[in-house]
Design an enzyme around this catalytic site. Sequence first.
Site, short mmCIF file in Angstrom:
data_model
loop_
_atom_site.label_atom_id
_atom_site.label_comp_id
_atom_site.label_asym_id
_atom_site.label_seq_id
_atom_site.Cartn_x
_atom_site.Cartn_y
_atom_site.Cartn_z
CD GLU A 64 -34.46 -4.19 -22.44
OE1 GLU A 64 -35.40 -3.44 -22.81
OE2 GLU A 64 -34.46 -5.43 -22.60
CE LYS A 79 -32.93 -8.81 -20.85
NZ LYS A 79 -34.03 -9.45 -21.58
CE LYS A 138 -39.01 -3.79 -23.08
NZ LYS A 138 -37.76 -4.53 -23.30
CD GLU A 197 -42.77 -5.78 -27.00
OE1 GLU A 197 -41.69 -5.27 -26.62
OE2 GLU A 197 -43.31 -6.75 -26.43
CG ASN A 229 -40.73 -8.88 -28.83
OD1 ASN A 229 -39.66 -9.41 -29.14
ND2 ASN A 229 -41.20 -8.87 -27.60
CD GLU A 238 -39.38 -4.10 -29.02
OE1 GLU A 238 -39.75 -5.01 -28.25
OE2 GLU A 238 -39.99 -3.03 -29.12
CB SER A 239 -36.43 -10.26 -29.51
OG SER A 239 -37.08 -9.71 -28.37
#
Length: 369
Positions: A154, A156, A217, A266, A288, A323-324
């Site tokens: 990702e 960002k 995203k 998600e 997530n 995710e995360s």
Amino acid sequence: MESLLAGAHLHPAAFSPASLSRCHPPSVVVRGVHHVGGRAVRCAYTKDAILYALEHDEMFNSEEVVQWESGKTINTIAAAQGIQISRRCRPRYPSEGSGDDKAVPRHILEQIRKAKKPLMNVMESSENAPPVRDFIGALTAAYGRNGVPALIAEIKKASPGRGVLRENFNPVEIAQAYEANGAACISIFTDEKHFQGSFESLEMIRNSGVKCPLLCKEFIIDSWQIYYARSKGADAILLIAAVLPDLDLKYMLRVCKNLGMAALIEVQDERELDRVLKIDGVELIGINNLSLETFVVDTSNTRMLMEKRGDTIRDRGILVVGESGLITPDDVAYAHSAGVSAILVGESLIKAEDPGRAIAGLFGKELLH
């Protein structure tokens, strides 16, 4: 649901030619009314097959539509599905509505974009965008190549809780480094307000020669955003179950399918996962580990949901993305053992001195590509 139920953004292009070809218009429309599913549906005096198909489409005869037509608000319908993040209704014109329902821009930059590029213009632009690349196919191939979860790396610049993550921020260079070090796909935050992202970054990466499929995203609540993302070169988009009611998810999945795009849906808890598993056409689910309410990360969340619903997910051939909270090789191994075939990682990579080289540190080995 606003995009579908309010009707302002509905367009026949969201409905596949195959479904339309199966529907034939009636020879006569009496008083402009059809009776569908035991209730009257208003229709213009027309023999148009598209309008007839829309009126007989399962989405337009769903319980949610009936509730909306009976006067329930979008947020009330959403709350019944467990969605606690309310959405301000946005009527078509600022003069419409009153009080909390009066049209207030969700994001001024989005409103400016939409004013400059109405839906029909964006749809035309999406038709002229570079060909869609196979997002799910890229993840599947990378998983088979490396024997570890495929990486969606990702990009960002910032996050609401941590501020700017990388001062020396060049999205094209980062994307190229990710690809050179084995990322299967690349996720690009385009939200400007909270993450300092942009659609311009997405477009620059697509035009830079990077071959990885690209995930846009963005906080998608309007089908206009999907067409706009495609026009900028996105191959996939994110749909968040905590924000989108079932009918919106179904409709937006259909838009994606007709554009050839993938949709990463998600979820963060069992109720959201169960909602999504009831929807036909779901191919990609992201679990997530970050609670959108408490902002607490718990990597066991993925394992817990996979233990409860893993059999159903596997039977339907759905690819799961963790995710995360995935920072070390042990974290990746834990997610893999839980049953995920891909992971989405951003912050730990973007904060590294060399984001591309950080991928080997994340997996504990070099990835083949």
